[in-house]
Every structure is written in C-alpha cells, then in structure tokens.
Design an enzyme around this catalytic site. Structure first.
Site, PDB file in Angstrom:
ATOM      1  N   ASP A   1      -8.896  -7.995 -16.958  1.00  0.00           N
ATOM      2  CA  ASP A   1      -8.996  -8.947 -18.069  1.00  0.00           C
ATOM      3  C   ASP A   1      -7.586  -9.188 -18.611  1.00  0.00           C
ATOM      4  OD1 ASP A   1      -9.411 -10.427 -20.318  1.00  0.00           O
ATOM      5  OD2 ASP A   1     -10.920  -9.103 -21.206  1.00  0.00           O
TER       6      ASP A   1
ATOM      7  N   HIS B   1       0.831  -1.212   0.000  1.00  0.00           N
ATOM      8  CA  HIS B   1       0.000   0.000   0.000  1.00  0.00           C
ATOM      9  C   HIS B   1       0.864   1.260   0.000  1.00  0.00           C
ATOM     10  CE1 HIS B   1      -3.418   2.486   0.485  1.00  0.00           C
ATOM     11  NE2 HIS B   1      -4.134   1.719   1.273  1.00  0.00           N
TER      12      HIS B   1
END
Length: 460
Positions: free
Chosen positions: A399, A177
């Site tokens: 994707d 993060h």
C-alpha cells in the site's frame, strides 16, 4: 465441489507501452559506503539460482475507495531515494571476485533505475487482473539486449511505473535475488510503501545486512549429499516436452475446502501428519508428472522447493530486520513409476521428510557445499520446482498510499517451465484460496486438471 478447482482464463493481449522518462535514483542522503567499498554476499545469496531478477507486478486502481490521493510517480521516486539510505546495498552493483563469487561494490553513477511509462489502454482492457498473464511483460522494464541470468553491473532495483488512460497504474518491479529472498523483498517493498504513504522514512524493522552470519566453516564441512544440486543425466522425456515444444502457462484457483480435503487424504501412514503444503505439493507433483506422461518409468525425478530456514537458526538466531537469503532447497526424489503409481500418502511423506530435513546443520552444509563446489549452471533434469508465495504478505506490504493492489505477483513462468508457484488469492470472499500457476505442454493441459480434480470423485 465443482467450484473447488477453477481454471482461470487470461486474454492474449498486445499492450502498447511508451517509456517516457528514465531516472537514476540515488540515496537521498549519505550512506555508510564510499566509492571503492564492497560488501560480502553469503553463499546463500550467491547460489546460481539466486543470480536472477525476480519480476513482480502490482496493479492499482484509479478510484480506490480507501484512498482519494492523486497518483504522482514523483511520490514513488522520492520515497525510493529515502529508502535507499537504510537499504543502501540496493544502490550498488554486483561484480565477480577471482573465484567467481559475487560481492556488492560501490562506485560513481550507481543507484536504482526508475522508469516512467504510459499506455493508451485502460486497465479494464487488460481483462482478468487476478491471474498472471504473460502478455503483461511490457509492464516490466528489461534492457534491449539484456541476457538471462545477467546480474553483473546491473541496477539492483529496476522499477517501471506505467500509467493507464483510466488513471490506474502498475508498478513493475525487478529486485536482484542475490540481495534478498521473498521475505526480504517484502520487507524492502513494505518500507518503500510506508515511506511513500507518510512522506518520511519508515523502516520497521530496521534493515540488517550481516551476511557474514553465513560464512562457510573453515575447513568446509559438507555432511549431506545435496541432491538438489547434483547433475543428473537428462534421459527422460520431461525437459524435451517442456522446452522443445512451447510450454503454456495454466492457472487455477484452488479453494480452501479442496486444500483441506487433500490434506486429509494425504496423511502419511506413519501417523506423524503433514502440512497443507506437503499435501498440495505432493498432489501437484503427481498430477503434473502423470499429465506429461513422463518416460521412462524407472527415471528418477526430483521435486525441489524452498524452505524458510529462519526458524531453524537458534543459537545464535538472526538479527531482526535481516533481509538476505535464508532459504534452503529441500529435495524429494522418486522414480516416475513411484510418483504416478504410488498413493498420495506415500508421496506426501517424501515431501514432508525433505522439508523436515532442512535443519540448521543442513543449511550450514549447503553453504559449505557451495564453497567447495560452486555450481555454475542450473540443473533442470527431472525437476519440478515449487515456490510458495502465499506467506509473503504481498498485498499487505504494497500500500503505497493508493490502497492495496488489485493484483500482486509474477507474470510469466514459461521462460523456466519447470517452475510452479503457489500464489495468494486477492479475492477475500473466497477465504484462504490460492492460485496455482504451472507450465504444461498443450496436450497435457486438460489431463492435468483431470488428475488434479480426480480426488473429488473419490469423495462424493
């Protein structure tokens, strides 16, 4: 109306996973950093709450109708090596400087970690793949002796690809993060996915580091109280209930119709309106506190949530492609009595005011606050922390050439049971529904759903 709030069940599983191969993935070609170089991290990157690896899991079916491409881990491995050239900071490591601040440095034998794994199970054995399940933890790689909040000298990208017997696979991803917020993480994932689909490097937008944009002022100028970081005596029953008795994770599908209803009922009395997030955050906070029966009634609670500060930065604005942390913690406060006995419009107004209070000046003050008094630990006293993942485009970004994932999101909230997550719902037939994940004690679970649903009885 009964279907407007649907509790989602997930099975308790044992998922056997074999780690077959471990790869260190280095940038495919030269990068603009030599051994011994280092990169500045802003105080927004280096907040104590950012010193974590955010785990996300993606499931991909074997026979996706939108793709007849055979799955090969090598495709992901090679695409990652390509993406690590423009996103070269992810190939480095973190270290502390003398004042405890983190920086990225570059040395030998660094790079991302890519793990190939396999399971004898089929994806159909995993049950409901639309709801986060703590049993999926083996699908995300952790080192055998890894410590919580350990980010020093760790790979900053840790990916585990697990192949199932049916031909489907999962991608368990842990990004540090400190290098990116949610939007930045999706920018990185989108570049990796686009590169895997095409076979050549795809970066749109071009990644931008530029963490110096958020350097503290000289001298620092702290203009706000920043109660989101303040240490408060933990004299309530809240943390005892959630940490000392084993909290359980509960997930609910919340329909678009229910969110619209809550927003209409939550309009503050001052006539200035509210967002759907303001209303849902207030309603969830009230339902959670009431269900947990928090005592004493005069104890001051905090609701914190992340606000994307990018739109607040105007003169100058951030460069396109910036993927670092640009989130600011907003914080609402109220006593237990005010939360459970006040009406929904009042609580919603508190949330709205905290959200609107995140201005560019508040962001700069946050940076300076961390510079002056760098918090060394997370403060949980009296807190509920809501994280909204519904606007990250998690499905659309992922994707890799085998179609959209059937699930994209977190796994297990129970290690930090005062966190609540609003997730996008993959079920497109349900419109803009979302999945609400929250932790409760066993005894509070049924009460929470009752309080969450009680507004429906008021509007029959």
């Amino acid at each position: 109306m009964a279907s407007w709030i649907q509790e989602l069940q997930f099975p308790h599983l044992n998922i056997p996973v074999r780690h077959d191969r471990f790869h260190t993935v280095e940038p495919e070609s030269p990068i603009p950093a030599a051994h011994g170089d280092c990169l500045y991290l802003s105080n927004l990157d280096d907040m104590i709450g950012a010193r974590v690896f955010t785990p996300t899991l993606y499931f991909f079916e074997a026979n996706n109708q939108s793709s007849n491409r055979k799955f090969e881990p090598k495709i992901l491995h090679e695409a990652l090596a390509k993406v690590l050239v423009p996103y070269y900071p992810f190939s480095g490591r973190l270290r502390e400087t003398k004042n405890g601040k983190l920086e990225v440095f570059f040395g030998p034998k660094q790079g991302a970690l890519f793990v190939e794994a396999s399971s004898e199970l089929e994806m159909s054995d995993l049950g409901n793949l639309t709801v986060p399940n703590p049993a999926w933890i083996p699908l995300i790689y952790r080192y055998p002796y890894e410590e919580a909040y350990k980010v020093i000298d760790m790979p900053l990208v840790i990916a585990q690809v697990t192949r199932f017997k049916c031909g489907g696979f999962s991608l368990g991803l842990r990004l540090c993060h400190c290098l990116c917020d949610g939007l930045g993480a999706m920018q990185f994932v989108s570049a990796w996915a686009g590169t895997a689909r095409s076979g050549s490097l795809v970066t749109d937008p071009t990644p931008c580091w530029d963490r110096e944009f958020f350097r503290p002022r000289d001298p620092p100028k702290v203009q706000f109280r920043h109660i989101e970081f303040t240490k408060i005596d933990d004299s309530s029953s809240l943390t005892t209930t959630l940490w000392q008795t084993k909290a359980i994770q509960k997930c609910y599908r919340i329909s678009d119709e229910f969110q619209t209803l809550i927003k209409s009922l939550a309009q503050p009395n001052d006539g200035h309106g509210c967002t759907a997030f303001d209303a849902m955050a207030a309603h969830v906070w009230r339902s959670w506190v009431t269900a947990l029966d928090v005592k004493p009634l005069d104890y001051e609670l905090r609701l914190t949530f992340s606000v994307n500060a990018r739109p607040k930065l105007i003169n100058p604005s951030l460069k396109e492609g910036f993927y670092g942390n640009v989130v600011c913690l907003a914080c609402s406060t109220a006593t237990v009595s005010q939360v459970i006995n006040g009406d929904l419009p009042e609580t919603t107004q508190l949330v709205r005011e905290a959200r609107k209070g995140v201005t560019e000046e508040y962001l700069r003050s946050t940076i300076d606050y961390i510079e002056v008094d760098r918090p060394q630990r997370l403060e949980f006293a009296g807190k509920l922390m809501i994280t909204q993942w519904t606007r990250f485009g998690m499905y659309e970004s992922a994707d890799f050439g085998w179609g959209l994932p059937v699930y994209a999101g977190p796994i297990d909230l129970t290690p930090t049971p005062q966190v609540c997550v609003f997730l996008p719902d993959r079920n497109e037939s349900l419109g803009r529904s979302m999945v609400l994940c929250i932790c409760l004690s066993e005894s509070a679970a049924s009460r929470f759903k009752e309080h969450l649903s009680e507004v429906l009885t008021l509007n029959l």
